[in-house]
Design a protein around this motif. Structure first.
Motif, short mmCIF file in Angstrom:
data_model
loop_
_atom_site.label_atom_id
_atom_site.label_comp_id
_atom_site.label_asym_id
_atom_site.label_seq_id
_atom_site.Cartn_x
_atom_site.Cartn_y
_atom_site.Cartn_z
N UNK A 1 27.75 -37.11 11.11
CA UNK A 1 27.87 -35.84 11.86
C UNK A 1 26.61 -35.59 12.68
N UNK A 2 25.45 -35.84 12.10
CA UNK A 2 24.19 -35.66 12.82
C UNK A 2 24.07 -36.67 13.96
N UNK A 3 24.51 -37.89 13.73
CA UNK A 3 24.48 -38.92 14.77
C UNK A 3 25.39 -38.52 15.93
N UNK A 4 26.60 -38.05 15.60
CA UNK A 4 27.53 -37.60 16.65
C UNK A 4 26.96 -36.42 17.43
N UNK A 5 26.35 -35.49 16.71
CA UNK A 5 25.75 -34.32 17.36
C UNK A 5 24.64 -34.75 18.31
N UNK A 6 23.79 -35.68 17.88
CA UNK A 6 22.73 -36.20 18.73
C UNK A 6 23.30 -36.89 19.97
N UNK A 7 24.35 -37.67 19.78
CA UNK A 7 24.98 -38.36 20.90
C UNK A 7 25.58 -37.37 21.89
N UNK A 8 26.27 -36.35 21.39
CA UNK A 8 26.84 -35.31 22.26
C UNK A 8 25.74 -34.61 23.06
N UNK A 9 24.64 -34.26 22.40
CA UNK A 9 23.53 -33.60 23.08
C UNK A 9 22.93 -34.51 24.15
N UNK A 10 22.78 -35.79 23.83
CA UNK A 10 22.23 -36.75 24.79
C UNK A 10 23.11 -36.84 26.03
N UNK A 11 24.41 -36.99 25.83
CA UNK A 11 25.33 -37.09 26.97
C UNK A 11 25.33 -35.81 27.80
N UNK A 12 25.30 -34.69 27.12
CA UNK A 12 25.28 -33.40 27.83
C UNK A 12 24.00 -33.24 28.64
N UNK A 13 22.84 -33.58 28.03
CA UNK A 13 21.56 -33.47 28.73
C UNK A 13 21.50 -34.35 29.97
N UNK A 14 22.20 -35.48 29.94
CA UNK A 14 22.20 -36.42 31.06
C UNK A 14 23.38 -36.20 32.01
N UNK A 15 24.10 -35.09 31.81
CA UNK A 15 25.22 -34.69 32.68
C UNK A 15 26.40 -35.66 32.67
N UNK A 16 26.68 -36.25 31.50
CA UNK A 16 27.88 -37.06 31.34
C UNK A 16 28.97 -36.16 30.75
N UNK A 17 30.19 -36.33 31.22
CA UNK A 17 31.30 -35.48 30.78
C UNK A 17 32.10 -36.20 29.70
#
Length: 152
Positions: free
Chosen positions: A24-40
């Protein structure tokens, strides 16, 4: 040569993050990374494959990413495929590396598309070793060299 996409693979060895098992923490980190880099992000899925092996796949508008996490080996394999000629998959990989904190990273970047000749296909390979690991490796080499010298 017409580049259609960029594909990055990375091997992260001896990861220091104690949360390798916290998907869950890994998924959350991945979601934040993609969002910060403007990936949809379109879809994110986690699949436990064995006791110590978890696969994570993210599909987003600009490409996709897969991560295979081997908790017992402290090893993470990453594949990032971005569907743009000027894409920078290493930005995503950099954030993932900082999360897992590996001792050693081996990265390969491929340009994907319609190539004119075989020499255009050559991947770019980089290996990065954490400073403490580098000191350890150098010390071991010095000790082996001194031992060989003393045995002569």
């Amino acid at each position: 040569m017409k580049i259609l996409a960029r594909h990055l693979t990375a091997d992260l060895f001896n990861c220091k993050n104690s949360k390798l098992t916290d998907t869950e923490l890994i998924k959350e980190n991945l979601q934040d990374t993609l969002k910060d880099l403007n990936f949809r992000l379109i879809h994110l899925d986690t699949e436990p494959l064995e006791d110590c092996h978890v696969a994570i796949m993210a599909i987003f508008q600009e490409g996709h990413l897969t991560m295979d996490i081997y908790t017992d080996l402290k090893y993470v394999a990453i594949d990032i495929f971005l569907c743009r000629e000027n894409a920078e998959p290493d930005k995503i990989a950099r954030n993932i590396r900082s999360f897992f904190k590996p001792d050693k990273v081996k990265t390969t970047v491929l340009k994907r598309g319609n190539f004119g000749s075989a020499k255009d296909i050559r991947p770019k390979v980089r290996t990065k070793v954490a400073p403490l690991r580098r000191i350890h490796n150098t010390g071991a080499k010095v000790i082996r060299a001194l031992a060989r010298r003393n045995h002569k």
